[in-house]
Scaffold this motif. Structure first.
Motif, PDB file in Angstrom:
ATOM      1  N   PHE A 161       0.835  -1.194   0.000  1.00  0.00           N
ATOM      2  CA  PHE A 161       0.000   0.000   0.000  1.00  0.00           C
ATOM      3  C   PHE A 161       0.873   1.248   0.000  1.00  0.00           C
ATOM      4  N   ASP A 162       0.355   2.314  -0.592  1.00  0.00           N
ATOM      5  CA  ASP A 162       1.001   3.621  -0.515  1.00  0.00           C
ATOM      6  C   ASP A 162       0.865   4.105   0.923  1.00  0.00           C
ATOM      7  N   SER A 163       1.968   4.473   1.564  1.00  0.00           N
ATOM      8  CA  SER A 163       1.924   4.835   2.984  1.00  0.00           C
ATOM      9  C   SER A 163       1.333   6.220   3.241  1.00  0.00           C
ATOM     10  N   LEU A 164       1.099   6.982   2.191  1.00  0.00           N
ATOM     11  CA  LEU A 164       0.476   8.299   2.346  1.00  0.00           C
ATOM     12  C   LEU A 164      -1.037   8.225   2.172  1.00  0.00           C
ATOM     13  N   THR A 165      -1.490   7.460   1.172  1.00  0.00           N
ATOM     14  CA  THR A 165      -2.917   7.435   0.837  1.00  0.00           C
ATOM     15  C   THR A 165      -3.625   6.149   1.224  1.00  0.00           C
ATOM     16  N   GLY A 166      -2.879   5.060   1.377  1.00  0.00           N
ATOM     17  CA  GLY A 166      -3.499   3.769   1.637  1.00  0.00           C
ATOM     18  C   GLY A 166      -3.911   3.037   0.371  1.00  0.00           C
ATOM     19  N   ALA A 167      -3.621   3.591  -0.800  1.00  0.00           N
ATOM     20  CA  ALA A 167      -3.981   2.936  -2.055  1.00  0.00           C
ATOM     21  C   ALA A 167      -3.144   1.676  -2.250  1.00  0.00           C
ATOM     22  N   GLU A 168      -3.798   0.604  -2.699  1.00  0.00           N
ATOM     23  CA  GLU A 168      -3.093  -0.651  -2.962  1.00  0.00           C
ATOM     24  C   GLU A 168      -2.266  -0.527  -4.237  1.00  0.00           C
ATOM     25  N   THR A 169      -1.003  -0.953  -4.178  1.00  0.00           N
ATOM     26  CA  THR A 169      -0.118  -0.862  -5.345  1.00  0.00           C
ATOM     27  C   THR A 169       0.371  -2.223  -5.839  1.00  0.00           C
ATOM     28  N   GLY A 170       0.168  -3.281  -5.066  1.00  0.00           N
ATOM     29  CA  GLY A 170       0.596  -4.607  -5.494  1.00  0.00           C
ATOM     30  C   GLY A 170       0.103  -5.690  -4.570  1.00  0.00           C
ATOM     31  N   GLU A 171       0.084  -6.931  -5.085  1.00  0.00           N
ATOM     32  CA  GLU A 171      -0.308  -8.070  -4.245  1.00  0.00           C
ATOM     33  C   GLU A 171       0.226  -9.371  -4.820  1.00  0.00           C
ATOM     34  N   ASP A 172       0.353 -10.364  -3.957  1.00  0.00           N
ATOM     35  CA  ASP A 172       0.742 -11.717  -4.344  1.00  0.00           C
ATOM     36  C   ASP A 172       0.149 -12.664  -3.311  1.00  0.00           C
ATOM     37  N   ALA A 173       0.348 -13.952  -3.513  1.00  0.00           N
ATOM     38  CA  ALA A 173      -0.204 -14.961  -2.611  1.00  0.00           C
ATOM     39  C   ALA A 173       0.750 -15.235  -1.452  1.00  0.00           C
ATOM     40  N   ILE A 174       0.166 -15.581  -0.299  1.00  0.00           N
ATOM     41  CA  ILE A 174       0.943 -15.941   0.891  1.00  0.00           C
ATOM     42  C   ILE A 174       0.045 -16.757   1.812  1.00  0.00           C
ATOM     43  N   TRP A 175       0.649 -17.478   2.747  1.00  0.00           N
ATOM     44  CA  TRP A 175      -0.129 -18.198   3.753  1.00  0.00           C
ATOM     45  C   TRP A 175      -0.418 -17.257   4.914  1.00  0.00           C
TER      46      TRP A 175
END
Length: 196
Positions: free
Chosen positions: A97-111
């Motif tokens: 997430f962008d630490s200023l706005t909270g907008a999501e910028t990326g994702e991947d899988a994890i347990w």
């Protein structure tokens, strides 16, 4: 640290769980939960949480924003990103997430409920899950635009003791696991997560 005197205290209406300090120590982030973690709270049911941001120079909380994840662990980078693995949903997501706005910028899988550690280069992170048996270890690469990509895991994951947590040495060359084993931290698959 000498006297134990409390210089500043912060209160939150939601339950704080994880803390992340930027590498330069200028800002502290606090992950705030909206409910208890659960293996049965799945992504499609809408994971949500909050992040509070504190300016360490002025010792003031200056923002709080909603994120689309159930925050378990938390890392902050120098270039203004927060890395957040989910605490719920079993096979779930790690998001940036962008630490200023909270907008999501990326994702991947994890347990779910994985602990994460930032390499000092800030180009990648390591994740150790603590709910599977035995625990596993993985590397994720970070992009300057806020993306995250699963890179690799050790060739023989069952042969070592990860123990559900991992730390990177200040010299950036070794990984230490909660299980007590030590591994290399390198740029390539051949030099990374090799048992020492």
């Amino acid at each position: 640290l000498v006297t134990g005197f409390i210089e500043k205290q912060f209160s939150f209406t939601r339950m704080p769980e994880s803390l992340a300090l930027t590498p330069d120590g200028s800002r502290l982030f606090v992950a705030l939960l909206t409910q208890e973690h659960s293996p049965f709270w799945f992504d499609q049911e809408g994971h949500v949480g909050y992040i509070a941001s504190i300016d360490m120079r002025t010792q003031t909380q200056d923002r709080e924003f909603l994120i689309t994840e159930d925050p378990y662990d938390l890392l902050a980078t120098s270039d203004g990103h927060l890395i957040v693995p989910s605490g719920s949903g079993q096979h779930t997501h790690i998001k940036v997430f962008d630490s200023l706005t909270g907008a999501e910028t990326g994702e991947d899988a994890i347990w779910q409920t994985s602990r994460i550690a930032l390499h000092p280069s800030e180009k990648w992170i390591y994740a150790a899950d603590n709910t599977s048996s035995p625990s596993t270890l993985a590397r994720y690469d970070l992009s300057t635009s806020g993306g995250i990509t699963s890179a690799w895991s050790p060739e023989y994951p069952m042969a070592h003791r990860y123990g559900g947590n991992v730390w990177v040495s200040p010299a950036a060359d070794l990984l230490i696991t909660r299980g007590g084993d030590v591994f290399t931290a390198g740029d390539t698959f051949e030099t990374d997560i090799q048992f020492v």
